[in-house]
Design a protein around this motif. Structure first.
Motif, mmCIF file in Angstrom:
data_model
loop_
_atom_site.group_PDB
_atom_site.id
_atom_site.type_symbol
_atom_site.label_atom_id
_atom_site.label_comp_id
_atom_site.label_asym_id
_atom_site.label_seq_id
_atom_site.Cartn_x
_atom_site.Cartn_y
_atom_site.Cartn_z
ATOM 1 N N UNK A 74 31.671 34.209 41.673
ATOM 2 C CA UNK A 74 30.676 34.321 40.614
ATOM 3 C C UNK A 74 29.954 35.654 40.820
ATOM 4 N N UNK A 75 30.171 36.572 39.887
ATOM 5 C CA UNK A 75 29.689 37.933 40.087
ATOM 6 C C UNK A 75 28.230 38.131 39.699
ATOM 7 N N UNK A 98 26.313 50.871 44.261
ATOM 8 C CA UNK A 98 27.460 50.313 43.547
ATOM 9 C C UNK A 98 28.685 50.198 44.450
ATOM 10 N N UNK A 99 29.632 49.410 43.984
ATOM 11 C CA UNK A 99 30.844 49.143 44.749
ATOM 12 C C UNK A 99 32.009 49.964 44.219
ATOM 13 N N UNK A 100 32.983 50.192 45.067
ATOM 14 C CA UNK A 100 34.204 50.879 44.642
ATOM 15 C C UNK A 100 35.047 49.934 43.801
ATOM 16 N N UNK A 101 35.983 50.508 43.083
ATOM 17 C CA UNK A 101 36.896 49.687 42.282
ATOM 18 C C UNK A 101 37.647 48.706 43.165
ATOM 19 N N UNK A 159 36.487 41.277 45.263
ATOM 20 C CA UNK A 159 35.515 40.226 44.959
ATOM 21 C C UNK A 159 35.976 39.339 43.809
ATOM 22 N N UNK A 160 36.622 39.949 42.829
ATOM 23 C CA UNK A 160 36.862 39.259 41.559
ATOM 24 C C UNK A 160 38.133 38.434 41.525
ATOM 25 N N UNK A 161 39.196 38.884 42.194
ATOM 26 C CA UNK A 161 40.510 38.267 41.991
ATOM 27 C C UNK A 161 41.188 37.931 43.306
ATOM 28 N N UNK A 193 30.524 42.484 33.996
ATOM 29 C CA UNK A 193 29.879 42.442 35.315
ATOM 30 C C UNK A 193 30.596 43.361 36.296
ATOM 31 N N UNK A 194 31.917 43.363 36.256
ATOM 32 C CA UNK A 194 32.682 44.248 37.137
ATOM 33 C C UNK A 194 32.347 45.713 36.853
ATOM 34 N N UNK A 195 32.215 46.046 35.567
ATOM 35 C CA UNK A 195 31.847 47.415 35.217
ATOM 36 C C UNK A 195 30.441 47.717 35.725
ATOM 37 N N UNK A 196 29.512 46.762 35.585
ATOM 38 C CA UNK A 196 28.159 46.954 36.086
ATOM 39 C C UNK A 196 28.115 47.137 37.584
ATOM 40 N N UNK A 197 28.977 46.432 38.307
ATOM 41 C CA UNK A 197 29.037 46.584 39.768
ATOM 42 C C UNK A 197 29.504 47.970 40.181
#
Length: 697
Positions: free
Chosen positions: A173-174, A192-195, A201-203, A471-475
């Protein structure tokens, strides 16, 4: 076959003893068929099967006939056909008989394609279903609701190839992770985090492997996978998906479009269910999408004040050199270059929208702006064609507006015209946008979206997919800016009733409303600037706003919303009931939205709507990013927590106007009034660039 010649088993008839009279046989088409025996079990068949990868129509007809003959003997229609001589003979025999019947029916004008098409639906479905083992879809998913504008027709063609999109279960949950980097009170603010870190985190890659294995197992073809495996697009026949998902497909149609979808719930096998967030293009259908409504040629408009690049700069304190250059339409202000080339920005388009590079060059020339060559422009989706804009202004009004004003405010930022669409005409464009975001190699730091749908017509799983990618873009430090809609609080404007707009209602975007002014050469904010209303000052559109019926109120908004209701409850401005008082309120901010001068097909038009406001605010954020990145600092990211924590210090408060009227001049009881501070008609008010930069930089 040799595999049938072993010892008798419980499921295999014993061989006839020597000298036992033969069982009577009958012939069909020159081949012998063994007579059926009631209750006789079917022998185990060899694992190999006939190869029909390059099957002709005649072969398909024969296979179909054979399956029908097999059904008479109790053979399961979904099982692969064996390759014994006896059954091959049945193929030929069945084809011969069925072809003969079709010839007689068709008046001796036999066409194998037509012949196959006229077979019973169940027969064609059995023929076109997967020949692989398909695990039973025992875990049922909730059926997707269908927007009422789509009509259900007949059963879908089982042999038609159909693409489904399988979304991988989200690993984390991001929301909490996004809060850490976007809350100004967090110790990790803007760290911020790297790609790579975001992807981790996401997948969960094990989920991706599970899905890929299942797709292969059912005989489907994987045709696309996003870079981190968030979305896998797979292709198979409708009959195969019917088997694999346990639901029947029908043809749904709307506005000349047709797509196969299941009417009810679909299912998944137990071993893959936990790996799949959702399977799209199975039950979901695209919502109605709204774009800007106000467009007219400048020469046909009886007004004297328009919004140009210089008006925008002067009214909202956007820095300029003060130098004037003589464009074709008079002198205007040159906005100077600034910042870093890594401050990437983009506009999102769909629904056949184009933009014209030629018109952008003309716009820059008319208004004395830096030449279009100064802006590094890339195009995703191949919708940058000048000829389309020359032929029909409606094909380019949104695209040209977005590109011309985003790059007016931030003219030197690398800009992408992001046109997204998918092969399936009923696919939600916001799902396509989420997939495109997932596939980016480098993040876009500001993306502007001037499109919206009715929240209630969206599928929750698609909204979640959009939110996750936002959210991933915001991170990674990115911001998504969305127009709040042009029909006030009442959806698409054709009927009264609260209808929040998506994706403006998402907590992971910055929603932008529209304002109008008595005098654009005057001062921003009250009393000169008001909520843009279709029935006031020729406003053309009414700024969208309200409360989400899907998203709960985010933590950063609670105090502002509470203060709003404290002001209006028990007064004449108390809103009519029927909205979700505890939902996410929008818009967050506002900006001019009436009569923007735009070049379309080498002609000046006046364009109105929140579609003008959103790219202009996006340009402000991108311009601030350019300065931050040039100084070695982090970009602004999701700005909402910071803006709300400032109690609107960056904005010109708007206290006059409401959003009860629609763009079609339908007067409704539903809607909200502007008040002091934040309100669901104008947000915090119109953005002052200088104060916004001071807050964010």
């Amino acid at each position: 076959p040799a595999s049938h010649r072993g010892s008798p088993t419980a499921s295999t008839p014993s061989r006839r003893a020597h000298g036992t009279p033969r069982t009577p046989r009958r012939t069909l088409g020159g081949c012998r068929l063994q007579e059926a025996r009631a209750g006789l079990p079917i022998a185990k068949l060899p694992s190999y099967q006939m190869d029909y990868d390059d099957r002709s129509d005649d072969e398909l007809t024969g296979v179909a006939a054979t399956r029908e003959i097999y059904a008479t003997f109790g053979y399961p229609p979904s099982q692969p056909l064996p390759r014994s001589r006896r059954h091959v003979c049945a193929v030929v025999g069945g084809a011969t008989v069925l072809s003969a019947i079709l010839v007689l029916v068709a008046g001796r004008s036999y066409d194998p394609t037509t012949a196959f098409a006229t077979l019973p639906h169940a027969l064609r479905a059995a023929t076109c279903a997967s020949s692989s083992y398909v695990p039973p879809p025992t875990i049922r998913r909730k059926a997707d609701s269908k927007p009422k504008h789509w009509s259900r027709g007949a059963a879908a063609d089982p042999c038609m190839m159909h693409d489904v999109i399988i979304a991988t279960t989200h690993k984390t949950n991001l929301d909490e992770e996004l809060r850490k980097v976007s809350d100004p009170n967090s110790k990790n603010y803007r760290k911020y985090l790297s790609t790579e870190a975001v992807n981790e985190l996401a997948t969960d890659q094990q989920h991706v492997r599970n899905i890929a294995t299942w797709v292969s197992q059912i005989g489907a073809q994987e045709i696309k996978r996003t870079k981190n495996g968030e979305y896998i697009t797979a292709r198979a026949s409708v009959a195969t998906w019917t088997q694999a998902l346990g639901c029947e497909f029908f043809d749904y149609s709307y506005d000349g479009k047709k797509a196969p979808r299941c009417e009810g719930a679909y299912g998944l096998p137990v071993h893959v269910d936990a790996s799949i967030h959702a399977v799209f293009n199975v039950g979901n259908l695209a919502p109605r999408i709204s774009k800007l409504k106000g467009i007219t040629k400048l020469v046909d408009k009886e007004v004297t004040e328009y919004v140009t690049p210089s008006v925008l700069a002067a009214f909202y304190s956007i820095p300029s050199s003060g130098a004037e250059t003589a464009g074709a339409f008079g002198p205007d202000i040159l906005i100077p270059p600034t910042g870093s080339a890594s401050a990437r920005q983009a506009v999102f388009e769909t629904q056949g929208e184009y933009y014209s590079p030629t018109d952008l060059a003309q716009f820059r020339s008319y208004f004395g702006l830096p030449p279009s060559e100064a802006t590094p422009i890339s195009n995703v989706g191949s919708h940058d064609e000048a000829i389309a804009c020359d032929v029909d202004a409606d094909l380019c009004d949104e695209g040209n507006l977005d590109m011309q004003y985003l790059t007016t405010v931030n003219p030197y930022g690398p800009t992408t015209y992001f046109y997204v669409t998918l092969a399936d005409v009923a696919t939600d464009p916001f799902l396509a946008f989420a997939m495109a975001l997932a596939d980016l190699v480098e993040p876009i730091y500001v993306a502007s979206i001037s499109w919206g749908s009715i929240e209630s017509e969206e599928v929750p799983s698609i909204m979640t997919s959009f939110d996750v990618e936002a959210a991933k873009l915001g991170l990674k430090g990115g911001t998504i800016v969305v127009s709040s809609g042009d029909d006030g609080a009442n959806g698409l404007g054709t009927e009264c009733g609260y209808a929040p707009s998506f994706p403006a209602s998402s907590p992971n975007v910055l929603a932008v409303g529209a304002t109008n002014a008595y005098d654009w050469s005057g001062t921003a904010g009250a009393p000169n600037e008001i909520v843009c209303q279709a029935d006031v000052l020729g406003g053309v559109v009414t700024s969208g706003g309200g409360f989400s019926g899907t998203y709960a109120q985010p933590y950063w908004q609670a105090d502002a919303v509470s203060a709003y209701f404290t002001q209006v409850d028990g007064t004449q401005q108390q809103p009519f009931g029927g909205f979700a008082k505890g939902g996410r309120g929008y818009p967050d901010v506002a900006l001019a939205g009436k009569d923007f001068e735009v070049v379309i097909g080498d002609v000046l038009y006046l364009v109105s709507g929140t579609s003008a406001s959103a790219p202009s605010v996006a340009g402000m954020l991108a311009r601030i990013n350019a300065g931050l990145l040039a100084a070695g600092k982090a970009p602004v990211g999701l700005v909402n927590p910071t803006l709300y924590a400032s109690s609107g210090s960056f904005a010109n408060d708007i206290v006059d106007g409401d959003n009860t009227c629609t763009a079609y001049l339908l007067e409704c009881e539903q809607g909200f009034y502007a008040t002091t501070g934040w309100d669901p008609a104008s947000g915090w008010g119109s953005v002052d660039y200088g104060r916004l930069e001071a807050l964010l930089a």
